[in-house]
Write a protein that holds these residues in place. Sequence first.
Motif, PDB file in Angstrom:
ATOM      1  N   GLU A 267      41.842  43.259  53.939  1.00  0.00           N
ATOM      2  CA  GLU A 267      41.250  41.932  53.758  1.00  0.00           C
ATOM      3  C   GLU A 267      39.942  41.987  52.981  1.00  0.00           C
ATOM      4  OE1 GLU A 267      41.134  37.847  53.950  1.00  0.00           O
ATOM      5  OE2 GLU A 267      42.761  39.203  54.528  1.00  0.00           O
ATOM      6  N   LEU A 268      39.254  43.119  53.046  1.00  0.00           N
ATOM      7  CA  LEU A 268      37.921  43.238  52.439  1.00  0.00           C
ATOM      8  C   LEU A 268      37.894  42.862  50.954  1.00  0.00           C
ATOM      9  CD1 LEU A 268      34.955  44.058  52.584  1.00  0.00           C
ATOM     10  CD2 LEU A 268      35.679  46.452  52.306  1.00  0.00           C
ATOM     11  N   PRO A 269      38.780  43.385  50.101  1.00  0.00           N
ATOM     12  CA  PRO A 269      38.694  43.006  48.682  1.00  0.00           C
ATOM     13  C   PRO A 269      38.927  41.525  48.434  1.00  0.00           C
ATOM     14  CG  PRO A 269      40.709  44.252  49.121  1.00  0.00           C
ATOM     15  CD  PRO A 269      39.857  44.378  50.341  1.00  0.00           C
ATOM     16  N   TYR A 270      39.725  40.874  49.282  1.00  0.00           N
ATOM     17  CA  TYR A 270      39.968  39.442  49.100  1.00  0.00           C
ATOM     18  C   TYR A 270      38.743  38.624  49.512  1.00  0.00           C
ATOM     19  CZ  TYR A 270      44.787  40.751  48.248  1.00  0.00           C
ATOM     20  OH  TYR A 270      45.921  41.312  47.705  1.00  0.00           O
ATOM     21  N   ALA A 271      38.041  39.084  50.536  1.00  0.00           N
ATOM     22  CA  ALA A 271      36.782  38.425  50.903  1.00  0.00           C
ATOM     23  C   ALA A 271      35.760  38.578  49.786  1.00  0.00           C
ATOM     24  CB  ALA A 271      36.245  39.009  52.211  1.00  0.00           C
ATOM     25  N   LEU A 272      35.679  39.780  49.229  1.00  0.00           N
ATOM     26  CA  LEU A 272      34.774  40.017  48.109  1.00  0.00           C
ATOM     27  C   LEU A 272      35.150  39.149  46.915  1.00  0.00           C
ATOM     28  CD1 LEU A 272      34.502  43.893  48.322  1.00  0.00           C
ATOM     29  CD2 LEU A 272      32.604  42.303  48.618  1.00  0.00           C
ATOM     30  N   TYR A 273      36.442  39.035  46.664  1.00  0.00           N
ATOM     31  CA  TYR A 273      36.884  38.211  45.538  1.00  0.00           C
ATOM     32  C   TYR A 273      36.449  36.756  45.717  1.00  0.00           C
ATOM     33  CZ  TYR A 273      39.850  35.618  42.340  1.00  0.00           C
ATOM     34  OH  TYR A 273      40.290  34.750  41.360  1.00  0.00           O
ATOM     35  N   ASP A 274      36.627  36.216  46.921  1.00  0.00           N
ATOM     36  CA  ASP A 274      36.246  34.830  47.156  1.00  0.00           C
ATOM     37  C   ASP A 274      34.739  34.631  46.976  1.00  0.00           C
ATOM     38  OD1 ASP A 274      38.839  34.074  47.630  1.00  0.00           O
ATOM     39  OD2 ASP A 274      38.687  34.176  49.811  1.00  0.00           O
ATOM     40  N   SER A 275      33.957  35.625  47.389  1.00  0.00           N
ATOM     41  CA  SER A 275      32.516  35.537  47.180  1.00  0.00           C
ATOM     42  C   SER A 275      32.185  35.593  45.690  1.00  0.00           C
ATOM     43  CB  SER A 275      31.815  36.678  47.917  1.00  0.00           C
ATOM     44  OG  SER A 275      30.408  36.599  47.756  1.00  0.00           O
ATOM     45  N   GLN A 276      32.864  36.466  44.966  1.00  0.00           N
ATOM     46  CA  GLN A 276      32.622  36.587  43.532  1.00  0.00           C
ATOM     47  C   GLN A 276      33.057  35.346  42.774  1.00  0.00           C
ATOM     48  OE1 GLN A 276      34.460  40.270  42.234  1.00  0.00           O
ATOM     49  NE2 GLN A 276      33.380  41.452  43.811  1.00  0.00           N
ATOM     50  N   GLU A 277      34.115  34.705  43.250  1.00  0.00           N
ATOM     51  CA  GLU A 277      34.602  33.500  42.595  1.00  0.00           C
ATOM     52  C   GLU A 277      33.531  32.416  42.558  1.00  0.00           C
ATOM     53  OE1 GLU A 277      38.144  31.792  41.425  1.00  0.00           O
ATOM     54  OE2 GLU A 277      37.080  33.407  40.419  1.00  0.00           O
ATOM     55  N   VAL A 278      32.750  32.305  43.626  1.00  0.00           N
ATOM     56  CA  VAL A 278      31.672  31.308  43.661  1.00  0.00           C
ATOM     57  C   VAL A 278      30.684  31.577  42.532  1.00  0.00           C
ATOM     58  CG1 VAL A 278      29.777  30.365  45.030  1.00  0.00           C
ATOM     59  CG2 VAL A 278      31.925  30.974  46.145  1.00  0.00           C
ATOM     60  N   MET A 279      30.333  32.858  42.353  1.00  0.00           N
ATOM     61  CA  MET A 279      29.396  33.230  41.299  1.00  0.00           C
ATOM     62  C   MET A 279      30.001  33.027  39.921  1.00  0.00           C
ATOM     63  SD  MET A 279      27.633  36.720  42.795  1.00  0.00           S
ATOM     64  CE  MET A 279      26.596  36.872  41.324  1.00  0.00           C
ATOM     65  N   GLY A 300      41.274  38.804  39.907  1.00  0.00           N
ATOM     66  CA  GLY A 300      42.178  39.369  40.899  1.00  0.00           C
ATOM     67  C   GLY A 300      41.636  40.649  41.505  1.00  0.00           C
ATOM     68  N   ILE A 301      42.507  41.391  42.140  1.00  0.00           N
ATOM     69  CA  ILE A 301      42.137  42.619  42.848  1.00  0.00           C
ATOM     70  C   ILE A 301      42.715  43.824  42.116  1.00  0.00           C
ATOM     71  CG2 ILE A 301      42.127  43.813  45.070  1.00  0.00           C
ATOM     72  CD1 ILE A 301      40.905  41.014  45.209  1.00  0.00           C
ATOM     73  N   GLN A 302      41.859  44.776  41.755  1.00  0.00           N
ATOM     74  CA  GLN A 302      42.331  46.052  41.226  1.00  0.00           C
ATOM     75  C   GLN A 302      42.740  46.941  42.403  1.00  0.00           C
ATOM     76  OE1 GLN A 302      40.782  48.238  37.744  1.00  0.00           O
ATOM     77  NE2 GLN A 302      38.905  47.056  38.079  1.00  0.00           N
ATOM     78  N   ILE A 303      43.889  47.593  42.273  1.00  0.00           N
ATOM     79  CA  ILE A 303      44.382  48.488  43.315  1.00  0.00           C
ATOM     80  C   ILE A 303      44.556  49.872  42.700  1.00  0.00           C
ATOM     81  CG2 ILE A 303      46.200  48.901  45.011  1.00  0.00           C
ATOM     82  CD1 ILE A 303      46.810  45.769  44.591  1.00  0.00           C
ATOM     83  N   ASN A 304      43.697  50.794  43.071  1.00  0.00           N
ATOM     84  CA  ASN A 304      43.707  52.141  42.505  1.00  0.00           C
ATOM     85  C   ASN A 304      44.594  53.063  43.329  1.00  0.00           C
ATOM     86  OD1 ASN A 304      40.290  51.460  42.070  1.00  0.00           O
ATOM     87  ND2 ASN A 304      41.720  51.601  40.372  1.00  0.00           N
ATOM     88  N   THR A 305      45.399  53.846  42.643  1.00  0.00           N
ATOM     89  CA  THR A 305      46.292  54.806  43.299  1.00  0.00           C
ATOM     90  C   THR A 305      45.885  56.230  42.901  1.00  0.00           C
ATOM     91  OG1 THR A 305      47.942  54.803  41.516  1.00  0.00           O
ATOM     92  CG2 THR A 305      48.126  53.079  43.193  1.00  0.00           C
ATOM     93  N   SER A 306      46.727  57.193  43.202  1.00  0.00           N
ATOM     94  CA  SER A 306      46.414  58.589  42.911  1.00  0.00           C
ATOM     95  C   SER A 306      46.374  58.820  41.393  1.00  0.00           C
ATOM     96  CB  SER A 306      47.459  59.510  43.552  1.00  0.00           C
ATOM     97  OG  SER A 306      48.713  59.332  42.920  1.00  0.00           O
ATOM     98  N   PRO A 307      45.783  59.932  40.949  1.00  0.00           N
ATOM     99  CA  PRO A 307      45.639  60.177  39.508  1.00  0.00           C
ATOM    100  C   PRO A 307      46.948  60.256  38.740  1.00  0.00           C
ATOM    101  CG  PRO A 307      44.185  61.631  40.748  1.00  0.00           C
ATOM    102  CD  PRO A 307      45.087  60.972  41.749  1.00  0.00           C
ATOM    103  N   GLU A 308      48.059  60.541  39.424  1.00  0.00           N
ATOM    104  CA  GLU A 308      49.323  60.750  38.723  1.00  0.00           C
ATOM    105  C   GLU A 308      50.146  59.489  38.540  1.00  0.00           C
ATOM    106  OE1 GLU A 308      48.632  62.275  41.629  1.00  0.00           O
ATOM    107  OE2 GLU A 308      47.872  64.217  40.951  1.00  0.00           O
TER     108      GLU A 308
END
Length: 337
Positions: A267-279, A300-308
Amino acid sequence: MILLSKATVLSPNSRAAAVLQLRRHLCRNISAAVASSPTSSSPCLPNTAASSNLTSSNNNHTASQQQHQRRRLSSTTPSSDIDSLVKSNFPGAISNTDLVQKVVSTLKTKGFTSSNTLLATSFCADELARVLEDDFVKIYGNNFNLGGLSGFPFAGNTGFGAMAAHIPDDGLCLVIHGPHVGICKDGTIGKVERRGMALVDNCCGSAIAASNYLKGITHGGGGGGGGGLEINPRLRPFSDFQQGAVQELILPFGKRLSEAGEDRMKELPYALYDSQEVMVKDIVNSGKGGIKRGLALLGGIQINTSPETDDYFHPLRFDYYDGTGECVDSMLDSISQ
C-alpha cells in the motif's frame, strides 16, 4: 498559513511552534485534497484503483543505455514467473517494454515525435528508477529531471517553469512521475535484488524510512500521549531536507497504512502516489501557461524486479493537456491491459 518576513526573529520555542503549525497546515491541505478528489467524473481524473515498431538510431546506443539493456539478459528466472508474480500483487501493472510501446504509439496520434518532444521525469534518486527513464530517453532524448527522493517533484514550480521554457517551439512535453517499489523473486514486497550485491536491499529506501517514521508516531512506544513518537517540530537540516519532507508529506496517510496491516509495503507506494498527485496537480496548474502545443502526463507506480528481468509500471493516469493548459483527454485506456 503563517508568513514570516526575512526580518522576523523568533525565539527557538516560537520558531518550533511556527514550523509545527506550518506542517499541520500542509497535512490538512493534502488530506483535504485527497479526500475531495473525484474518482471518475473528469476524463483527466481516472479511478486510481496498437504497439508501434520502435527503432533507435545508432547514436542513441550510449554506454549507459547498453548497460541497462544487459540488465535483462541471461535471466535465471523465467519471465512468465515474474510476470505472474508482479501482476498478482499489482493488478494493472504492465512491463516497461509494453508500457513504452503503448505510450509512444498513443502519443504519436497526438503529434509527439522524437524531434518535437521534451521528456521530463519525477522519479526517485535510486539508480533503479533510471531504467524506465532511459527507456524513454532512447525515444525522446535527454530528460529534464523534476524529481527527488521517493519520486516527489521537489523541483517544484521553479523547476517546472524552467522545464517548460525548454520545450521546442510549437512542441510538446511528456511528463512521467511516480514512486517506486521493489519485489523479490520470492514475492517479498519492499525489497529487491541488486546487481553485484548479495544483500537483498530495501526498495524504496526513502519510502520505507518515511513509513517507519510514521509507524513510530502511530504505533511506537515514545512520548506524545498517544503511545507513539512525537512529531519533530524542528527544521530538518538542509543536508537531509528531502527526506524530512517525504516524512511530513506521508503523515496524512497514517490511518490508511495502519489499516493495510501485513500489506503495508504494497500500500505504501500508492499512498505516496496520492500525496505526490496533490503536488503534481498544483505544479502543473500553476505552470500551465508555459505549455506550448500540449503536454502528456503519465503517472503511476514503478515496480523494480531482479537485475535479470524486466521492470514493471502500474499506470494510474495518462492525461493530455492542450496548449491552453486544460486537461482535455484521458488516454489511460490506451495503455492499460
